[in-house]
Write a protein that holds these residues in place. Structure first.
Motif, PDB file in Angstrom:
ATOM      1  N   PHE A 196       0.693  -1.262  -0.060  1.00 45.04           N
ATOM      2  CA  PHE A 196      -0.114  -0.024   0.013  1.00 45.04           C
ATOM      3  C   PHE A 196       0.842   1.170  -0.064  1.00 45.04           C
ATOM      4  CE2 PHE A 196      -2.889  -3.153   1.427  1.00 45.04           C
ATOM      5  CZ  PHE A 196      -4.231  -3.000   1.022  1.00 45.04           C
ATOM      6  N   VAL A 197       0.455   2.323  -0.926  1.00 45.68           N
ATOM      7  CA  VAL A 197       0.992   3.503  -1.010  1.00 45.68           C
ATOM      8  C   VAL A 197       0.079   4.505  -0.305  1.00 45.68           C
ATOM      9  CG1 VAL A 197       2.175   5.226  -2.096  1.00 45.68           C
ATOM     10  CG2 VAL A 197       2.610   2.996  -2.687  1.00 45.68           C
ATOM     11  N   CYS A 198       0.352   5.418   0.834  1.00 45.81           N
ATOM     12  CA  CYS A 198      -0.661   6.225   1.074  1.00 45.81           C
ATOM     13  C   CYS A 198      -0.056   7.711   0.857  1.00 45.81           C
ATOM     14  CB  CYS A 198      -0.681   6.292   2.549  1.00 45.81           C
ATOM     15  SG  CYS A 198      -1.211   4.604   3.187  1.00 45.81           S
ATOM     16  N   SER A 199      -1.057   8.767   0.430  1.00 46.95           N
ATOM     17  CA  SER A 199      -0.539   9.965   0.032  1.00 46.95           C
ATOM     18  C   SER A 199      -1.549  11.045   0.539  1.00 46.95           C
ATOM     19  CB  SER A 199      -0.623  10.339  -1.466  1.00 46.95           C
ATOM     20  OG  SER A 199      -2.257   9.683  -2.071  1.00 46.95           O
ATOM     21  N   GLY A 200      -0.763  12.082   1.368  1.00 51.89           N
ATOM     22  CA  GLY A 200      -1.537  13.155   1.940  1.00 51.89           C
ATOM     23  C   GLY A 200      -1.637  14.334   1.170  1.00 51.89           C
ATOM     24  N   SER A 201      -2.479  15.193   1.224  1.00 49.40           N
ATOM     25  CA  SER A 201      -2.540  16.458   0.152  1.00 49.40           C
ATOM     26  C   SER A 201      -3.144  17.517   0.782  1.00 49.40           C
ATOM     27  CB  SER A 201      -3.329  15.951  -1.156  1.00 49.40           C
ATOM     28  OG  SER A 201      -3.637  17.227  -1.968  1.00 49.40           O
ATOM     29  N   GLY A 202      -2.704  18.786  -0.069  1.00 50.95           N
ATOM     30  CA  GLY A 202      -3.270  19.917   0.368  1.00 50.95           C
ATOM     31  C   GLY A 202      -4.746  19.919   0.174  1.00 50.95           C
ATOM     32  N   ASP A 203      -5.417  19.215  -0.505  1.00 51.57           N
ATOM     33  CA  ASP A 203      -6.976  18.969  -0.670  1.00 51.57           C
ATOM     34  C   ASP A 203      -7.697  18.322   0.528  1.00 51.57           C
ATOM     35  OD1 ASP A 203      -6.511  16.184  -0.851  1.00 51.57           O
ATOM     36  OD2 ASP A 203      -7.182  16.328  -2.991  1.00 51.57           O
ATOM     37  N   LYS A 204      -6.965  18.059   1.577  1.00 56.09           N
ATOM     38  CA  LYS A 204      -7.402  17.619   3.011  1.00 56.09           C
ATOM     39  C   LYS A 204      -7.651  16.267   2.939  1.00 56.09           C
ATOM     40  CE  LYS A 204      -9.279  22.032   3.990  1.00 56.09           C
ATOM     41  NZ  LYS A 204     -10.789  22.639   4.291  1.00 56.09           N
ATOM     42  N   SER A 205      -7.447  15.476   1.764  1.00 55.11           N
ATOM     43  CA  SER A 205      -7.726  13.999   1.779  1.00 55.11           C
ATOM     44  C   SER A 205      -6.463  13.096   1.713  1.00 55.11           C
ATOM     45  CB  SER A 205      -8.498  13.769   0.579  1.00 55.11           C
ATOM     46  OG  SER A 205      -7.428  13.810  -0.537  1.00 55.11           O
ATOM     47  N   ILE A 206      -6.673  12.030   1.967  1.00 51.10           N
ATOM     48  CA  ILE A 206      -5.372  10.616   2.164  1.00 51.10           C
ATOM     49  C   ILE A 206      -5.837   9.945   0.831  1.00 51.10           C
ATOM     50  CG2 ILE A 206      -4.284   9.078   3.293  1.00 51.10           C
ATOM     51  CD1 ILE A 206      -5.212  10.725   5.905  1.00 51.10           C
ATOM     52  N   GLY A 207      -5.199   9.638   0.101  1.00 55.70           N
ATOM     53  CA  GLY A 207      -5.217   8.505  -0.811  1.00 55.70           C
ATOM     54  C   GLY A 207      -4.743   7.025  -0.494  1.00 55.70           C
ATOM     55  N   ILE A 208      -5.439   6.193  -0.761  1.00 55.28           N
ATOM     56  CA  ILE A 208      -4.837   4.725  -0.351  1.00 55.28           C
ATOM     57  C   ILE A 208      -4.684   4.042  -1.753  1.00 55.28           C
ATOM     58  CG2 ILE A 208      -5.178   2.639   1.055  1.00 55.28           C
ATOM     59  CD1 ILE A 208      -4.868   5.227   2.403  1.00 55.28           C
ATOM     60  N   TRP A 209      -3.418   3.668  -2.032  1.00 57.17           N
ATOM     61  CA  TRP A 209      -3.088   3.000  -3.284  1.00 57.17           C
ATOM     62  C   TRP A 209      -2.710   1.636  -3.229  1.00 57.17           C
ATOM     63  CZ3 TRP A 209      -3.938   6.679  -7.430  1.00 57.17           C
ATOM     64  CH2 TRP A 209      -4.164   7.866  -7.064  1.00 57.17           C
ATOM     65  N   ARG A 210      -2.797   0.634  -4.034  1.00 61.75           N
ATOM     66  CA  ARG A 210      -2.306  -0.438  -3.954  1.00 61.75           C
ATOM     67  C   ARG A 210      -1.308  -0.657  -5.042  1.00 61.75           C
ATOM     68  NH1 ARG A 210      -3.485  -5.566  -1.981  1.00 61.75           N
ATOM     69  NH2 ARG A 210      -5.495  -5.181  -0.962  1.00 61.75           N
ATOM     70  N   ARG A 211      -0.044  -1.165  -4.716  1.00 58.02           N
ATOM     71  CA  ARG A 211       0.924  -1.455  -5.538  1.00 58.02           C
ATOM     72  C   ARG A 211       0.958  -2.661  -6.435  1.00 58.02           C
ATOM     73  NH1 ARG A 211       6.181  -3.482  -4.665  1.00 58.02           N
ATOM     74  NH2 ARG A 211       5.657  -3.362  -2.131  1.00 58.02           N
TER      75      ARG A 211
END
Length: 410
Positions: free
Chosen positions: A325-340
């Motif tokens: 899993f790759v997790c990304s945090g953003s200025g849009d206030k959300s966290i994206g959860i990604w599968r590699r």
């Protein structure tokens, strides 16, 4: 300013000002910050012991945060795991120590040492990087009342005194202003550790190398054309991500009692777009960088690009990796959860919302909880939130559109 980005003129500018605010709103109702220092979701009173691992066909309900931890007087700027603790640092100069995994506040330290930009735990030592251009080293000891005790400040007084009298030890930092080459001339934004050395990246565009055994600065590298925003060590190299739109790989070579670093690889991002964060898989096969344009880019061995994904509507400010899993945090206030995927590509399997400000830092726990893992997120809204991310995701539709994370019914 938490980070620097590059504008068309090549000057360092506030990161978030270059991004377009997101116009979309979540259909879920976001939780408001807790008035107390710790608040658990009532559906999970015994989180660490009772969350079951349901089959994929189980019914789901909307995701919920597991805890909202408050107490910082400034925005949360950095997170680090240190044994049984998780540390959260603040732009308000304080560092809070939380028991891990029960999330009880244990102590505070570092007050008055300047705004904290980065944290690094190495064994029983913790290193904190500050806006005042100094690094502070702390020893973690149960044998004293002050569990986190400061043991030195880098550069050390001894190191400075040894170089003070020679003009060749000074470098030009600004017009009519010089500093010793072992001193950073601007905020230290990031730290990394590799093979007995601490690495510090700064808005002054330099990468400095500190020997862990005696805290001596052994090298200063003019690494980038703009601010350095992130560092990571992987595969025997240290990678620096910069507002100049490049990620560079540095490898140490041994000489006649002299250790120097050489540039071995340059990974190019989008033109005039800042790289704000860089992460690497545990096995070192893939490296990912997040940019101020909301994209996540990935590379494999030899600098081969494996993915380029529009991950967020605003800048990607932070990332972390836990297994596949790759997790990304953003200025849009959300966290994206990604599968590699096996080839390094990533596809979104979840979006977490709940923070009232940009996500500044992420930290995943290796502790397995109910078939998932715990994810910590720090934000400019001054809160630290704790989430449970399931490892069982229905990925059949995730390549076509993002879906919200779901938690099993209690």
């Amino acid at each position: 300013m938490p980070l620097h980005s590059r504008n068309n003129g090549g000057l360092s500018t506030p990161l978030l000002s270059s991004s377009t605010p997101s116009s979309s709103n979540s259909s879920d109702t976001d939780e408001s910050p807790a008035p107390l220092s710790r608040r658990y979701n009532n559906d999970f009173p015994d989180l660490h012991f009772t969350i079951p691992k349901p089959p994929i066909s189980s019914s789901f309900q909307s995701y919920k945060s597991l805890a909202v931890l408050s107490g910082h007087i400034g925005s949360v700027s950095s997170l680090a795991l240190c044994g049984e603790f998780i540390l959260s640092a603040s732009q308000g100069r304080d560092i809070i120590v939380w028991q891990h995994p029960d999330l009880r506040q244990f102590t505070k330290f570092g007050q008055g040492s300047g705004s904290v930009k980065a944290l690094l735990a190495v064994g029983n030592r913790v290193f904190t990087a500050h806006q005042d251009t100094r690094i502070r080293a702390w020893k973690v000891s149960r044998s004293s009342e002050n569990v986190f005790r400061i043991i030195n400040t880098l550069p050390t007084t001894k190191d400075c005194l040894g170089k003070l009298m020679r003009q060749s030890n000074y470098v030009q930092t600004r017009r009519n202003h010089k500093k010793l080459w072992i001193q950073h001339a601007d905020s230290i934004s990031c730290l990394a550790f590799h093979n007995g050395y601490i690495y510090s990246g700064s808005w002054d565009k330099t990468l400095k190398v500190w020997r862990l055994s005696d805290f001596k600065c052994v090298e200063s590298i003019k690494a980038h054309d703009d601010a350095i925003n992130a560092l990571i060590s992987s595969n025997g190299a240290v990678y620096s991500a910069s507002a100049d739109g490049r990620i560079k790989a540095w490898r140490r070579t041994e000489g006649n009692s002299i250790s120097t670093h050489s540039l071995v690889e340059i990974l190019e991002g989008h033109k005039d777009v800042s790289f704000n964060t860089v992460v690497a898989c545990e096995d070192g096969r893939f490296l990912y960088g997040g940019g101020s344009d909301g994209y996540v880019m990935g590379w494999g061995w030899g600098g081969r690009k494996v993915c380029e994904v529009k991950a967020h509507e605003m800048a990607v400010l932070c990332m972390c990796i836990m297994g596949d899993f790759v997790c990304s945090g953003s200025g849009d206030k959300s966290i994206g959860i990604w599968r590699r995927e096996m080839n390094g590509g990533i596809f979104r399997v979840g979006v977490i919302k709940g923070h009232e400000g940009p996500i500044r830092c992420l930290q995943a726990s290796p502790l397995s909880v109910g078939g998932g893992f715990m994810l910590y997120s720090g934000s400019l809204d001054r809160s630290l939130r704790v989430w449970w991310v399931p490892k069982y995701c229905d990925t059949a539709k995730s390549e076509e559109k993002s879906v919200f994370l779901r938690l099993p019914s209690a």
